[in-house]
Design a protein around this motif. Structure first.
Motif, PDB file in Angstrom:
ATOM      1  N   PRO A  36      20.369  74.728 -23.592  1.00 46.68           N
ATOM      2  CA  PRO A  36      21.700  75.032 -23.675  1.00 46.68           C
ATOM      3  C   PRO A  36      22.397  74.238 -23.549  1.00 46.68           C
ATOM      4  O   PRO A  36      23.071  72.953 -24.667  1.00 46.68           O
ATOM      5  N   THR A  37      22.406  73.117 -22.895  1.00 45.60           N
ATOM      6  CA  THR A  37      23.017  72.202 -22.717  1.00 45.60           C
ATOM      7  C   THR A  37      22.853  70.905 -22.918  1.00 45.60           C
ATOM      8  O   THR A  37      23.180  69.575 -22.122  1.00 45.60           O
ATOM      9  N   ALA A  38      21.275  70.466 -22.933  1.00 44.72           N
ATOM     10  CA  ALA A  38      20.903  69.525 -23.307  1.00 44.72           C
ATOM     11  C   ALA A  38      21.353  68.679 -24.631  1.00 44.72           C
ATOM     12  O   ALA A  38      22.179  69.290 -25.395  1.00 44.72           O
ATOM     13  N   GLU A  39      21.763  67.417 -24.676  1.00 47.44           N
ATOM     14  CA  GLU A  39      21.878  66.656 -25.987  1.00 47.44           C
ATOM     15  C   GLU A  39      20.772  66.438 -26.832  1.00 47.44           C
ATOM     16  O   GLU A  39      19.985  66.390 -26.932  1.00 47.44           O
ATOM     17  N   ALA A  40      20.889  66.804 -28.539  1.00 50.47           N
ATOM     18  CA  ALA A  40      20.578  66.286 -29.494  1.00 50.47           C
ATOM     19  C   ALA A  40      19.788  65.850 -29.916  1.00 50.47           C
ATOM     20  O   ALA A  40      21.291  64.507 -29.951  1.00 50.47           O
ATOM     21  N   ALA A  41      19.276  65.111 -29.640  1.00 49.69           N
ATOM     22  CA  ALA A  41      18.864  63.679 -30.271  1.00 49.69           C
ATOM     23  C   ALA A  41      17.387  63.390 -30.925  1.00 49.69           C
ATOM     24  O   ALA A  41      16.616  64.928 -31.176  1.00 49.69           O
ATOM     25  N   CYS A  42      16.970  62.729 -31.934  1.00 47.93           N
ATOM     26  CA  CYS A  42      16.606  62.008 -32.701  1.00 47.93           C
ATOM     27  C   CYS A  42      16.105  60.914 -33.404  1.00 47.93           C
ATOM     28  O   CYS A  42      16.761  59.518 -32.764  1.00 47.93           O
ATOM     29  N   ASP A  43      14.755  60.873 -32.675  1.00 44.29           N
ATOM     30  CA  ASP A  43      14.128  59.523 -32.545  1.00 44.29           C
ATOM     31  C   ASP A  43      12.873  59.134 -34.129  1.00 44.29           C
ATOM     32  O   ASP A  43      12.901  59.452 -34.250  1.00 44.29           O
ATOM     33  N   THR A  44      13.963  58.346 -34.593  1.00 44.48           N
ATOM     34  CA  THR A  44      13.626  57.168 -35.331  1.00 44.48           C
ATOM     35  C   THR A  44      12.364  55.957 -35.434  1.00 44.48           C
ATOM     36  O   THR A  44      12.726  56.063 -36.389  1.00 44.48           O
ATOM     37  N   SER A  45      12.701  55.742 -34.499  1.00 45.46           N
ATOM     38  CA  SER A  45      11.105  54.157 -34.302  1.00 45.46           C
ATOM     39  C   SER A  45      10.140  54.477 -34.917  1.00 45.46           C
ATOM     40  O   SER A  45       9.820  53.516 -35.806  1.00 45.46           O
ATOM     41  N   PRO A  71      27.271  68.835 -29.775  1.00 44.32           N
ATOM     42  CA  PRO A  71      28.491  68.077 -30.615  1.00 44.32           C
ATOM     43  C   PRO A  71      28.064  67.575 -31.596  1.00 44.32           C
ATOM     44  O   PRO A  71      28.595  66.630 -32.293  1.00 44.32           O
ATOM     45  N   GLY A  72      27.062  67.416 -31.631  1.00 39.31           N
ATOM     46  CA  GLY A  72      26.649  66.177 -32.631  1.00 39.31           C
ATOM     47  C   GLY A  72      24.422  65.727 -32.402  1.00 39.31           C
ATOM     48  O   GLY A  72      24.353  66.368 -31.976  1.00 39.31           O
ATOM     49  N   LEU A  73      24.308  64.713 -33.206  1.00 39.44           N
ATOM     50  CA  LEU A  73      23.153  64.382 -33.503  1.00 39.44           C
ATOM     51  C   LEU A  73      23.360  62.872 -32.965  1.00 39.44           C
ATOM     52  O   LEU A  73      23.608  61.892 -33.418  1.00 39.44           O
ATOM     53  N   ARG A  74      22.113  62.514 -31.588  1.00 42.21           N
ATOM     54  CA  ARG A  74      22.488  61.130 -31.707  1.00 42.21           C
ATOM     55  C   ARG A  74      21.010  60.690 -31.990  1.00 42.21           C
ATOM     56  O   ARG A  74      19.829  60.857 -31.619  1.00 42.21           O
ATOM     57  N   LEU A  75      21.006  59.499 -33.149  1.00 39.64           N
ATOM     58  CA  LEU A  75      19.840  58.234 -33.193  1.00 39.64           C
ATOM     59  C   LEU A  75      19.330  58.126 -32.399  1.00 39.64           C
ATOM     60  O   LEU A  75      20.330  57.480 -31.632  1.00 39.64           O
ATOM     61  N   CYS A  76      17.729  58.061 -32.052  1.00 43.48           N
ATOM     62  CA  CYS A  76      17.510  56.094 -31.053  1.00 43.48           C
ATOM     63  C   CYS A  76      16.537  55.812 -31.631  1.00 43.48           C
ATOM     64  O   CYS A  76      15.777  56.609 -32.711  1.00 43.48           O
ATOM     65  N   ASN A  77      16.469  54.479 -31.497  1.00 39.37           N
ATOM     66  CA  ASN A  77      16.036  53.715 -31.117  1.00 39.37           C
ATOM     67  C   ASN A  77      15.563  54.010 -32.826  1.00 39.37           C
ATOM     68  O   ASN A  77      14.274  53.264 -33.617  1.00 39.37           O
ATOM     69  N   THR A  78      16.583  53.032 -33.519  1.00 38.59           N
ATOM     70  CA  THR A  78      16.831  53.102 -35.388  1.00 38.59           C
ATOM     71  C   THR A  78      16.969  52.292 -35.448  1.00 38.59           C
ATOM     72  O   THR A  78      16.764  50.426 -35.360  1.00 38.59           O
ATOM     73  N   PRO A  79      15.926  51.745 -36.549  1.00 40.87           N
ATOM     74  CA  PRO A  79      15.041  50.326 -37.055  1.00 40.87           C
ATOM     75  C   PRO A  79      16.181  49.853 -38.240  1.00 40.87           C
ATOM     76  O   PRO A  79      17.081  50.633 -38.639  1.00 40.87           O
ATOM     77  N   PRO A  80      16.087  48.799 -38.006  1.00 39.11           N
ATOM     78  CA  PRO A  80      17.372  48.255 -38.784  1.00 39.11           C
ATOM     79  C   PRO A  80      17.741  48.700 -40.551  1.00 39.11           C
ATOM     80  O   PRO A  80      18.257  48.920 -40.858  1.00 39.11           O
ATOM     81  N   GLU A  81      16.324  48.897 -40.450  1.00 39.90           N
ATOM     82  CA  GLU A  81      16.563  48.877 -42.221  1.00 39.90           C
ATOM     83  C   GLU A  81      16.859  50.627 -42.974  1.00 39.90           C
ATOM     84  O   GLU A  81      17.630  51.161 -43.925  1.00 39.90           O
ATOM     85  N   LEU A  82      17.012  51.901 -41.751  1.00 43.56           N
ATOM     86  CA  LEU A  82      17.634  53.611 -41.606  1.00 43.56           C
ATOM     87  C   LEU A  82      18.947  52.735 -41.056  1.00 43.56           C
ATOM     88  O   LEU A  82      19.786  53.255 -41.986  1.00 43.56           O
ATOM     89  N   ARG A  83      19.086  52.041 -40.161  1.00 41.99           N
ATOM     90  CA  ARG A  83      20.799  51.501 -40.030  1.00 41.99           C
ATOM     91  C   ARG A  83      21.146  50.981 -40.922  1.00 41.99           C
ATOM     92  O   ARG A  83      22.280  51.222 -41.069  1.00 41.99           O
ATOM     93  N   ALA A  84      20.937  49.674 -41.966  1.00 39.89           N
ATOM     94  CA  ALA A  84      21.417  49.453 -43.259  1.00 39.89           C
ATOM     95  C   ALA A  84      21.120  50.965 -44.862  1.00 39.89           C
ATOM     96  O   ALA A  84      22.851  51.130 -44.967  1.00 39.89           O
ATOM     97  N   LEU A  85      20.716  52.053 -44.832  1.00 37.11           N
ATOM     98  CA  LEU A  85      21.025  52.821 -45.578  1.00 37.11           C
ATOM     99  C   LEU A  85      22.147  53.653 -44.944  1.00 37.11           C
ATOM    100  O   LEU A  85      22.911  54.732 -46.068  1.00 37.11           O
ATOM    101  N   GLY A  92      26.882  55.422 -41.539  1.00 32.35           N
ATOM    102  CA  GLY A  92      26.755  54.185 -40.331  1.00 32.35           C
ATOM    103  C   GLY A  92      27.197  54.745 -39.058  1.00 32.35           C
ATOM    104  O   GLY A  92      27.098  54.152 -38.264  1.00 32.35           O
ATOM    105  N   GLU A  93      28.654  55.964 -38.714  1.00 32.56           N
ATOM    106  CA  GLU A  93      28.655  55.800 -37.383  1.00 32.56           C
ATOM    107  C   GLU A  93      27.823  56.251 -37.089  1.00 32.56           C
ATOM    108  O   GLU A  93      28.646  56.365 -35.792  1.00 32.56           O
ATOM    109  N   ALA A  94      26.634  57.662 -37.130  1.00 30.28           N
ATOM    110  CA  ALA A  94      26.000  57.650 -35.988  1.00 30.28           C
ATOM    111  C   ALA A  94      25.362  56.770 -34.798  1.00 30.28           C
ATOM    112  O   ALA A  94      25.431  55.551 -34.849  1.00 30.28           O
ATOM    113  N   GLU A  95      25.619  57.539 -33.481  1.00 27.87           N
ATOM    114  CA  GLU A  95      25.452  56.285 -32.892  1.00 27.87           C
ATOM    115  C   GLU A  95      24.068  56.274 -32.778  1.00 27.87           C
ATOM    116  O   GLU A  95      23.209  57.234 -32.710  1.00 27.87           O
ATOM    117  N   SER A  96      23.423  55.211 -32.298  1.00 28.42           N
ATOM    118  CA  SER A  96      22.137  54.938 -31.994  1.00 28.42           C
ATOM    119  C   SER A  96      21.570  54.038 -30.339  1.00 28.42           C
ATOM    120  O   SER A  96      22.419  53.274 -29.994  1.00 28.42           O
TER     121      SER A  96
END
Length: 127
Positions: A36-45, A71-85, A92-96
């Motif tokens: 329950p104390t874990a940070e939620a993260a999403c690897d988008t690589s 508190p939210g979802l942290r994006l990890c290893n986000t490719p530039p194409e996804l960052r642009a979308l 775009g304010e999502a942390e990567s």
């Protein structure tokens, strides 16, 4: 983020379809329930061709994280194409950043929620 804090990491597959949404949300919910104390993260690589389905999955995962008390979802290893979308659709304010370390999920280290380390091959590792 505290480097010792565990992370609930969900890895997006490529290709990604709308049919993946319930499974990915269930994986994230299970990981956050187990820790329950874990940070939620999403690897988008692995996302090679991001589209609006990718955005929908990220939005649904973010809602799942919040519903589970994260508190939210942290994006990890986000490719530039996804960052642009993400920028184009106003998310775009999502942390990567590189993915945080995760604890092995209940069904073992080979599970899709296992953490990753470092940037994807061929990338500089930056946002």
């Amino acid at each position: 983020m505290n480097p010792e804090q565990p992370a609930a990491v969900v890895v997006l597959p490529d290709p990604l379809t709308r049919a993946d949404v319930p499974r990915l949300c269930a994986e994230l919910a299970a990981a956050l329930t187990a820790s329950p104390t874990a940070e939620a993260a999403c690897d988008t690589s692995a996302v090679a061709h991001p589209d609006l389905t990718t955005i929908e999955v990220i939005a649904r995962l973010s809602l799942t994280a919040r519903r589970m008390g994260a508190p939210g979802l942290r994006l990890c290893n986000t490719p530039p194409e996804l960052r642009a979308l993400l920028d184009l659709v106003g998310l775009g304010e999502a942390e990567s950043a590189p993915c945080p370390t995760s604890h092995p999920p209940p069904d073992g280290p080979g599970s899709r929620t296992a953490g990753t380390s470092g940037p994807r091959p061929g990338s500089s590792g930056g946002p």
